[in-house]
Design an enzyme around this catalytic site. Structure first.
Site, PDB file in Angstrom:
ATOM      1  N   SER A   1      22.729   1.928  18.800  1.00 59.76           N
ATOM      2  CA  SER A   1      22.972   1.561  20.028  1.00 59.76           C
ATOM      3  C   SER A   1      22.328   2.599  21.031  1.00 59.76           C
ATOM      4  O   SER A   1      21.784   3.546  20.620  1.00 59.76           O
ATOM      5  CB  SER A   1      24.448   1.652  20.381  1.00 59.76           C
ATOM      6  OG  SER A   1      24.827   2.874  20.428  1.00 59.76           O
ATOM      7  N   LYS A   2      22.451   2.187  22.346  1.00 58.17           N
ATOM      8  CA  LYS A   2      21.918   3.096  23.449  1.00 58.17           C
ATOM      9  C   LYS A   2      22.299   4.464  23.345  1.00 58.17           C
ATOM     10  O   LYS A   2      21.710   5.173  23.727  1.00 58.17           O
ATOM     11  CB  LYS A   2      22.220   2.263  24.599  1.00 58.17           C
ATOM     12  CG  LYS A   2      21.755   0.901  24.958  1.00 58.17           C
ATOM     13  CD  LYS A   2      21.278   0.691  26.432  1.00 58.17           C
ATOM     14  CE  LYS A   2      20.365  -0.415  26.577  1.00 58.17           C
ATOM     15  NZ  LYS A   2      21.520  -1.356  27.047  1.00 58.17           N
ATOM     16  N   ARG A   3      23.622   4.712  22.703  1.00 57.65           N
ATOM     17  CA  ARG A   3      23.875   6.122  22.716  1.00 57.65           C
ATOM     18  C   ARG A   3      22.978   7.010  21.950  1.00 57.65           C
ATOM     19  O   ARG A   3      23.057   8.170  22.097  1.00 57.65           O
ATOM     20  CB  ARG A   3      25.156   6.108  22.071  1.00 57.65           C
ATOM     21  CG  ARG A   3      26.476   6.135  22.822  1.00 57.65           C
ATOM     22  CD  ARG A   3      27.694   6.095  21.806  1.00 57.65           C
ATOM     23  NE  ARG A   3      27.819   4.958  20.599  1.00 57.65           N
ATOM     24  CZ  ARG A   3      27.693   5.701  19.426  1.00 57.65           C
ATOM     25  NH1 ARG A   3      27.781   6.902  19.177  1.00 57.65           N
ATOM     26  NH2 ARG A   3      27.598   4.750  18.574  1.00 57.65           N
TER      27      ARG A   3
END
Ligand code: GLU
Length: 489
Positions: free
Chosen positions: A255-257
């Site tokens: 994910s963007k994390r």
């Protein structure tokens, strides 16, 4: 293998193309190419709140940039269109009508509130939380009257009472079984008449004659319901192949994390599409147990579902960057120039109309930098000194190198020998510079470093002699002399 393989990639335009989606697209595309089949692009734009045309455009442009060409779909059309779900309502309505006729679906008048209350009650009792078939129990006359009165209703697929467990052989995961007891009569059309995902997708897959559904395993739980719809329609169930998710290094779904996740972001970071395709292709599929660099022809000639891994693949940003570096180094100089130029233009180092006249110079510049970058976005800062009128010398380089005792005299001597060179080639420059230390007593390394700082402004630059030759005699001398005078007491 059926006579003619037809696969589809069906993104929802609710965001840009995620690299997980790109991998799904690549696998479908490679599978179609391998079998001489058709790769269909279908836009699942039924979620009106989150689907946008801008996202559709971005997805198409990301696929085009990757070089994933579709045989049917937006912009190319085809015999099985339209390829946007929002334009296919007539097909869904017709299929609903057929299933009403056959009795495979029934109207459900339960309100959302009633359904929520039922779910809560069964949750508290720890029992089955699926639909309790209240509306299946209504008699024909009641149903007819309620329908005639215009009472809002959804349509549910009636799971056949004698249906055994749902079993299919997934091309990646092998035999997969879903217990029939966990299947309730699910909604296929909402009270506004719109089809649900599990319904629309199957109608599309049937009408588009899809033979293999290759998609992320986040859809695995939808598959048994979709199989029930295929069966209700008396249609051939395609082969399913569910791809494991891509994980971040921490074992959680990417994910963007974890950093950049859209194809577009990788494009903006200076990745080459062929490197990204190569990397994503091997993220969950392998040619053998050693190949890491694979060209498109090999990929489309060898892709097979039986070498797709069941295990989640871990995204390794460093490996992708390494691979991009490999591709950059291997690009022929002309090709490298084509990839480099937009970055230099964007950085304001040259304007687009200067490019043609500078082409042969740029082709000479290419090998000086192609070996030294892993991403195209590193280029502009590395070559900026070639384009500047004067260089700004980094403070630390000035203090560490130029202000060393004897450097001013050495640079003076350098200017003199270079000025005398009739041929300003890298070899001649090297020979001339190597002769300088004898006269100044400084080690060659220091002299070279001083020249480097004087012409590039930094202690790190592309190879020195080639850079000087490319900069030209006059500009090199100007910079060396400017450094000398900046050091003059
Ligand atoms: N629109 C769905 C998605 O983007 C496609 C699912 C499918 O391939 O059936 O996840």
């Amino acid at each position: 293998m059926p006579e003619s393989v037809r696969v589809r990639f069906a993104p929802s335009p609710t965001g840009h193309l995620h690299i997980g989606g790109a991998r799904t697209a690549i696998y479908n595309w490679a599978f179609a190419r391998r079998h001489g089949g058709a790769f269909v692009l279908r836009i699942d734009d039924t979620d009106p709140e989150r689907s946008t045309e801008e996202n559709t455009r971005a997805i198409l442009s990301a696929l085009r940039w990757l070089g994933i060409d579709w045989d049917e779909g937006p912009e190319v059309d085809g015999a099985y269109g339209p390829y946007f779900q929002t334009q296919r309502r007539a097909s869904y309505d017709a299929a609903l009508a057929r299933l009403k006729e056959s009795g495979a679906i029934y109207p459900c008048f339960c309100t959302p509130e009633t359904l929520a209350a039922k779910r809560e009650t069964s949750r508290q009792a720890g029992g089955f939380s699926g639909y309790d078939r209240t509306c299946l129990g209504l008699d024909g006359a009641t149903v007819a009257a309620r329908l005639a009165s215009g009472e809002p209703h959804a349509w549910r697929l009636r799971v056949p009472d004698d249906h055994g467990d749902i079993v299919f052989v997934d091309a990646v995961r092998g035999k997969t079984t879903f217990g029939i007891d966990a299947m309730d009569d699910f909604v296929v059309a909402r009270s506004d008449g719109s089809p649900t995902y599990n319904f629309a997708t199957v109608i599309d897959d049937v009408e588009m004659a899809i033979t293999h559904v290759i998609r992320g395993d986040d859809h695995l739980s939808n598959t048994p319901r979709q199989i029930l719809v295929f069966e209700a329609l008396d249609a051939t169930v395609p082969v399913f192949a569910h791809l494991s998710m891509i994980w971040g290094p921490d074992g959680k779904r990417l994910s963007k994390r974890h950093g950049a996740t859209s194809v577009e972001a990788y494009r903006e970071l200076g990745y080459l599409p062929e490197a990204l395709v190569n990397y994503l292709a091997l993220l969950g599929w392998s040619l053998d147990d050693k190949t890491t660099v694979i060209d498109r022809a090999t990929l489309t000639g060898s892709f097979s579902l039986d070498r797709v891994s069941k295990n989640p693949a871990v995204f390794d940003a460093e490996k992708l960057e390494w691979l991009n570096g490999v591709y950059l180094r291997e690009l022929p100089a002309e090709d490298f120039v084509d990839r480099m130029v937009p970055w230099l233009v964007d950085a304001g180092l040259l304007s687009a109309d200067e490019v043609a006249a500078m082409r042969s110079w740029l082709v000479e510049l290419a090998p000086l930098v192609s070996e030294r970058v892993k991403r195209l976005d590193e280029l502009a800062s590395k070559v900026a000194f070639f384009f500047a009128d004067t260089v700004a010398i980094e403070e630390s380089a000035r203090a560490k190198v130029l202000e060393t005792e004897g450097v001013r005299e050495a640079l003076d001597a350098v200017a003199e020998v270079l000025d005398a060179l009739p041929d300003f080639s890298p070899a001649a420059i090297e020979q001339a510079l190597r002769a300088v230390p004898e006269t100044t007593g400084l080690k060659p390394k220091i002299v070279f470093q001083a020249v480097r700082v004087a012409v590039s402004g930094s202690t790190v630059s592309p190879p020195l002699f080639e850079s000087l030759a490319l900069l030209g005699k006059e500009r090199s001398l100007d910079r060396i002399r400017a450094a000398v005078s900046s050091l003059a007491q």
